[in-house]
Write a protein that holds these residues in place. Structure first.
Motif: not given
Ligand code: ADP
Ligand code: ASP
Ligand code: MG
Length: 402
Positions: A38-48
């Motif tokens: 499983v590859v996962v992104s940062a939660m919601g707008d965390t990166t912004d």
């Protein structure tokens, strides 16, 4: 057992409830008899949010330090998802990009994957574990932590799928596949069941966020099938094009068929009477450009703002080195229609340009390749123009895009 790679985007893991739903879907995949990565992104707008925080501290943040900061987003998500899977009785372990063997070049903030050495991932799969990998990040040969550019978790997923010889790679998001235009902008947009790599790559490069362009390039090179699906959708059945989009090698469509419309709002257009100077400066700063035209000794170049975090410094450097020989225009957006053989005649470009001029949208530049026509127009009218191009090229087409 066959390996399946699943990627879940930021909106799919935006809060604890959604994280649990993703964990349940992962467990269903596992119970269907697959080894799961499983590859996962940062939660919601965390990166912004992390980027905004960096900007408060430093208007032109150092790219290495930015990578140290931004990778934290995916690291939080991977650990929480691993915990959520464990709560459901799954045996999960999380890894950073570096631990997963994602080796990149050293172009911080916009790194390219050079090689994948997924030994630890393979070992854990052999032990029967579900492996959760932080997307969007890697490590350079100099052992520096890097990120892969915005939307880069898709690239992590496809690169891992290729390295692990996975059966398929699922990209799960808040939309159930690739549409003929962004469904948030064009209510009449339709899901496209099957796309070729080239069509998808062009759509992504033209600004269709649903799949990352570098990820599609990777899939094309390695022949990996991508299934773009909604996180809320069931696991893929025998024909995943019925409730999602399948991207793979396809027999070409009738040449000249427009498959989609895309746009990119945040672009800068650089016009210059000096050709070599600005290009050298951009390379020194490791800033990548998009379309480039040189004619009659003049340069016109489109830069995307997506991975440009030192814009103020770039402006200052351009002004001090080249004065008024260089102009940076910050009011245009790029509008594109995509389809193989779109340039067979000038009919499509004439049709699009006249539709724009009929509603008073001035065309300030056009670029054509064998897969794409791009118009530079007033950014404020971009969404309206996307709807217009969709009506002109897609809704009026007699044969629907399969
Ligand atoms: P994720 O966080 O899951 O990676 P993204 O926000 O990167 O998701 O991409 C999904 C979004 O892409 C959708 O919500 C949709 O608004 C947008 N989008 C833009 N163009 C398209 C298109 N042609 N087809 C589907 N979605 C699109
Ligand atoms: N979190 C990163 C971004 O927002 C990577 C990704 O979502 O794919 O761009
Ligand atoms: Mg994305």
């Amino acid at each position: 057992m066959s390996i399946v790679v699943q990627k879940y985007g930021g909106s799919s893991v935006a809060d604890v409830t959604r994280l649990r739903q993703v964990a349940e879907r992962v467990m269903r995949t596992r119970h269907a008899g697959h080894d799961v990565v499983v590859v996962v992104s940062a939660m919601g707008d965390t990166t912004d949010e992390l980027l905004a925080l960096a900007k408060q501290v430093s208007p032109n943040p150092d790219r290495r330090e930015l990578d140290m900061l931004l990778t934290a987003g995916e690291r939080i998500a991977m650990a929480l998802l691993s915990l959520a899977i464990r709560e459901l009785g799954g045996d999960a372990i999380s890894f950073t990009g570096s631990q997963s063997g994602i080796i990149t070049n050293d172009r911080h903030v916009d790194a390219r994957i050079i090689e994948v050495r997924p030994f630890r991932v393979q070992d854990e799969l052999t032990r029967g574990r579900i492996v959760v990998v932080a997307g969007y990040q890697g490590v350079s040969y100099r052992r520096e932590v890097t990120t892969l550019g915005r939307g880069g978790s898709d690239t992590t997923a496809v690169a891992l799928a290729a390295a692990l010889d996975a059966e398929y790679c699922e990209i799960c998001s808040d939309v159930d596949g690739v549409y003929t235009a962004d469904p948030r902008v064009v209510p009449a947009a339709r899901r496209i069941g099957a796309l070729s790599y080239e069509e998808t790559q062009e759509l992504a490069e033209a600004g269709a966020k649903v799949l990352n362009a570098q990820a599609v390039e990777f899939a094309k090179e390695r022949g990996i099938a991508i299934y773009a699906r909604a996180t809320s959708a069931p696991l893929p059945g025998p024909d995943p094009s019925t409730d999602g989009t399948v991207v793979r090698r396809h027999a070409p469509r009738r040449p000249g068929t427009v498959v989609g419309v895309a746009s990119e709002r945040e672009v800068l257009v650089l016009f210059s009477d000096d050709v070599d100077g600005p290009l050298t400066l951009l390379d020194e700063r490791k800033i990548a450009g998009k379309q480039l035209h040189i004619a009659d000794g003049r340069l016109a170049l489109v830069l995307s703002r997506e991975n440009l975090h030192e814009e103020d410094r770039l402006r200052t450097d351009l002004a001090s080195r080249f004065g008024n020989r260089v102009r940076l225009v910050d009011r245009l957006g790029a509008l594109s229609v995509v389809g193989a053989g779109i340039n067979a005649s000038f009919e499509n470009v004439r049709r699009g340009s006249s539709a724009l001029s009929a509603v008073g949208i001035a065309v300030e530049g056009v670029a054509i390749s064998s897969f794409r026509i791009t118009w530079l127009i007033d950014r404020a009218r971009l969404d309206e123009a996307v709807r217009l191009m969709h009506e002109t090229f897609i809704e009026s087409q007699r044969t629907p895009v399969p």
